[in-house]
Design an enzyme around this catalytic site. Sequence first.
Site, mmCIF file in Angstrom:
data_model
loop_
_atom_site.group_PDB
_atom_site.id
_atom_site.type_symbol
_atom_site.label_atom_id
_atom_site.label_comp_id
_atom_site.label_asym_id
_atom_site.label_seq_id
_atom_site.Cartn_x
_atom_site.Cartn_y
_atom_site.Cartn_z
ATOM 1 N N LYS A 79 9.669 -13.556 67.315
ATOM 2 C CA LYS A 79 9.581 -12.317 67.244
ATOM 3 C C LYS A 79 8.340 -11.706 66.338
ATOM 4 O O LYS A 79 7.217 -11.993 66.768
ATOM 5 C CB LYS A 79 10.679 -11.551 66.962
ATOM 6 N N ASP B 173 19.307 -18.799 62.122
ATOM 7 C CA ASP B 173 18.462 -18.258 63.309
ATOM 8 C C ASP B 173 18.021 -16.816 62.569
ATOM 9 O O ASP B 173 18.854 -15.821 62.715
ATOM 10 C CB ASP B 173 19.435 -18.008 64.440
ATOM 11 N N PHE C 91 23.567 -14.476 69.424
ATOM 12 C CA PHE C 91 22.471 -14.627 70.382
ATOM 13 C C PHE C 91 21.491 -15.598 69.877
ATOM 14 O O PHE C 91 20.708 -15.406 68.978
ATOM 15 C CB PHE C 91 21.886 -13.060 70.917
HETATM 16 C C1 LIG Z 1 15.433 -13.067 70.604
HETATM 17 C C2 LIG Z 1 16.303 -13.965 69.762
HETATM 18 C C3 LIG Z 1 16.148 -15.115 70.356
HETATM 19 C C4 LIG Z 1 15.392 -15.730 71.341
HETATM 20 O O1 LIG Z 1 13.978 -15.574 71.320
HETATM 21 P P1 LIG Z 1 13.298 -15.808 72.603
HETATM 22 O O2 LIG Z 1 11.624 -15.575 72.228
HETATM 23 O O3 LIG Z 1 13.517 -14.535 73.693
HETATM 24 O O4 LIG Z 1 13.289 -17.068 73.497
HETATM 25 C C5 LIG Z 1 17.116 -16.223 69.606
HETATM 26 N N1 LIG Z 1 17.703 -15.719 68.588
HETATM 27 C C6 LIG Z 1 17.729 -14.481 67.994
HETATM 28 C C7 LIG Z 1 18.573 -13.823 66.940
HETATM 29 C C8 LIG Z 1 16.906 -13.226 68.923
HETATM 30 O O5 LIG Z 1 16.897 -12.059 68.394
#
Ligand SMILES: *Cc1c(COP(=O)(O)O)cnc(C)c1O
Length: 398
Positions: free
Chosen positions: A244, A215, A130
Amino acid sequence: MAITPLMPVYPRCGVRPVRGEGCYLIGEQGERYLDFAAGIAVNALGHGHPHLVQAIADQAATLMHVSNLYGSPQGEALAQRIIGNCFADTVFFTNSGVEAIECAIKTARRYHHVNGNPERHKLITFQNAFHGRSLGAISATDQAKMRDGFEPLLPGFAYAPFNDLDAALALIDGETAGFLVETVQGEGGMTAGTPEFIRGLRQACDDHGLLLILDEIQCGYGRTGRFFAYEHYGITPDIMTVAKGIGAGFPLGACLATEEAAKGMVAGTHGSTYGGNPLAMAAGQAVLDVMLEVGFFERVAQKGERLRSAFEQLIPNHDHLFEEIRGKGLMLGIKMKEPAVSRDFVAHLRDNHGLLTVAAGENVFRVLPPLVIEDEHIDECIEKLSAGARSFAVPMDD
Ligand SMILES: *Cc1c(COP(=O)(O)O)cnc(C)c1O
């Protein structure tokens, strides 16, 4: 009109929070919830943390926003502080995680472009990944539920099973730019990369002139008990996305890179109107004031151990429901036994026991508390969880 004023892309539940106090959320009717979802790993300092609140209020009154056409003492100071504590040499600030992913993809493509290898544009990514919801980010995952109906997607991605090093290496060809991978998969099911896998990807990058993009939007910023999750593996990435926890509730993200990896990102190649504005930088500084205090990450690791061992004791008492514990630090998941009930169980804990958790892929439910939890919150979580496990009726397949 049948459509709701809010575009109905979320299956919103009945919890309607209007206030937050530390590790608790309070709903419209005064209901209290123990918040072990923390805005999906965002509210790292809990709700209403006085230092963060004060920093945002002060900065809002001083200078909220200016264009990136001007010099940014606020941005320089926060970038310098982040760089001083990790692998990176340079930072691009964004307003969200997915914008950091876009910047990372662009940075990787530009790197090979300015090296005279424009054909090396392809990123190898992983099943169940994701990376967010932009067209670039949904192109970087193989998950049909995010991609269906949005074709044509962005070309230039190939997918291997997560934690399968040989499969990833087998996808390398003359068009490969690098790997894009969550150090610990979040949405996909709270699976940590194995040391062999993460180190093997690093080695392959070194051997083939590729870029390792991590990521760490969910797993970074203290979540696993280190500032960044890669520190557990004894390697460093070339590019990394964070978001986050970086703003602990203020919308902020960042793409970090080494000087070498960012060499194509010169004036005019990228931008953002809001990205890195003074208000966001004040929030980012306040978060680091708390997290970079001596012992903060060690404390997260300790709380994570305590929560994990409480889970370990719980599992045998409910072995018809729970299969295994996943994750690291305060990024924990419990995989449930068949049938797929994690979503129902999350709803049950929420509606009948006042405990907020989050569902994830592979029949896992996620526990992502504020990083500032106390032992009493862990004890309360375990009480609610065991009561919830006792009262949960596994839905019948029909
Ligand atoms: C939440 C998340 C995203 C996307 O972040 P947004 O602020 O919703 O655009 C991308 N990669 C990971 C691993 C995430 O947990």
